[in-house]
Design an enzyme around this catalytic site. Structure first.
Site, short mmCIF file in Angstrom:
data_model
loop_
_atom_site.label_atom_id
_atom_site.label_comp_id
_atom_site.label_asym_id
_atom_site.label_seq_id
_atom_site.Cartn_x
_atom_site.Cartn_y
_atom_site.Cartn_z
N ARG A 157 0.85 -1.19 0.00
CA ARG A 157 0.00 0.00 0.00
C ARG A 157 0.89 1.24 0.00
O ARG A 157 2.03 1.21 0.44
CB ARG A 157 -0.90 0.01 1.24
N LYS A 181 -1.83 -2.34 8.09
CA LYS A 181 -2.90 -1.78 8.91
C LYS A 181 -2.80 -2.32 10.33
O LYS A 181 -2.56 -3.49 10.54
CB LYS A 181 -4.25 -2.14 8.29
N HIS A 252 -2.21 2.41 -6.08
CA HIS A 252 -3.06 1.23 -5.97
C HIS A 252 -3.12 0.46 -7.28
O HIS A 252 -3.36 -0.75 -7.29
CB HIS A 252 -4.45 1.61 -5.49
N ARG A 255 -0.38 -1.91 -7.02
CA ARG A 255 -0.73 -2.99 -6.09
C ARG A 255 -1.65 -4.00 -6.79
O ARG A 255 -1.45 -5.21 -6.68
CB ARG A 255 -1.42 -2.38 -4.86
N HIS A 278 -3.77 -9.02 3.40
CA HIS A 278 -5.22 -9.05 3.61
C HIS A 278 -5.57 -10.01 4.74
O HIS A 278 -5.11 -11.15 4.75
CB HIS A 278 -5.94 -9.53 2.34
N TYR A 287 -9.44 -9.25 -6.35
CA TYR A 287 -8.38 -9.00 -7.31
C TYR A 287 -8.35 -10.03 -8.43
O TYR A 287 -7.57 -9.90 -9.36
CB TYR A 287 -7.01 -8.98 -6.61
#
Length: 306
Positions: A157, A181, A252, A255, A278, A287
């Site tokens: 990211r 995250k 992105h 990514r 994820h 994706y």
């Protein structure tokens, strides 16, 4: 009401009465009246085309869901489809209230949460052009090449990219330590070319940029302070323009391209999930839509009965 709608379909679906309800009873704006009437007319014409033109009370929740999927297959925007669902709920509320329908099948339609719009994927040829675009005679272009190579090699990211520290690149092991995250740490493999580009930048350029304000961050701007998210966006956008890529290219996009190219190459979905950071495999599966398109194109091209 659409003039092209057959009168018998308009009558069976009570389009004129629904118009009056929206205007006189619900007090809807002229814009909402026009939109909702158009949405319900679309349902009526769809139902009639499939032999269910007898009226809305004949339609089941399953048929309404099929109608929503039909709209999605048409390529309508998620916002338009959400409005369509809202129109159907208002329409069936009117029908039940007027005693025209005994039940409301629209209650069982799940309104999609914001459908994820994935960015455009770059082809391998476009990636090659992008990575070759920086003029490495210029010091900052060497940084840009390293940033682009690393972003495509790892699928990180943009927040992870600009937060990366020099000590997080484990050159000997060929991995990078990434903090995602919730400060969750993961190790991501880094390819040989990306490692080479980062090594050159870290050895030759970064020391000349750092004036004691770099805080150990890998990617610095011309002032010697950590490159911001906006700064990273600017680097990628400018390089895409220089490479002659007409698509909108963002961090992105890289990514998404990273994940898509891995999946097209046969990578395991769970491995890609781990590399992307994820928590939920379902997020990674978003994706795979390009991969499915790719597989369909291969099937169509090569299967004898495609």
């Amino acid at each position: 009401m659409d003039r092209a709608t057959p009168p018998e379909v308009a009558r069976a679906f009570h389009l004129e009465r629904f118009h009056d309800y929206l205007t006189l009873e619900a007090g809807s704006s002229s814009h909402t009246v026009a939109s909702y009437l158009r949405d319900v007319t679309r349902l009526a014409e769809y139902a009639a085309s499939r032999g269910a033109g007898g009226g809305p009370d004949q339609l089941s929740a399953v048929q309404l869901r099929e109608f929503i999927y039909f709209l999605k297959d048409l390529g309508l925007a998620a916002t338009t489809i959400r409005r369509q669902i809202s129109a159907l709920r208002t329409y069936y509320k009117f029908l039940v209230g007027e005693g025209i329908a005994a039940r409301d099948p629209s209650e069982r339609i799940e309104s999609p949460k914001r459908w994820r719009v994935l960015p455009t994927v770059l082809s391998v040829a476009e990636i090659d052009r992008l990575l070759a675009a920086p003029n490495t005679d210029e010091p900052l272009a060497i940084r840009d090449r390293a940033l682009l190579e690393f972003a495509y090699a790892t699928g990180v990211r943009v927040s992870e990219l600009v937060g990366l520290k020099l000590q997080d690149i484990l050159f000997t092991d060929g991995v990078a330590r990434v903090f995602g995250k919730g400060a969750k740490e993961r190790l991501v493999p880094v390819g040989r070319r990306a490692l080479g580009a980062v090594s050159l930048y870290a050895r030759e350029i970064r020391p000349t940029l750092d004036r004691g304000k770099g805080r150990g961050i890998l990617f610095l701007n011309a002032r010697g302070t950590p490159l911001s998210r906006v700064g990273a966006w600017g680097v990628i956008k400018a390089t895409a323009r220089r490479a002659g890529i007409s698509k909108r290219v963002t961090p992105h996009t890289l990514r998404h391209t990273f994940a898509t190219h891995l999946l097209e190459g046969g990578a395991d979905l769970r491995a890609v999930q781990e590399m992307l950071g994820h928590a939920d495999l379902a997020t990674t599966q978003l994706y795979t839509h390009v991969d499915r398109d790719y597989l369909r194109s291969v099937h169509k091209s090569y299967h004898p009965r495609a």
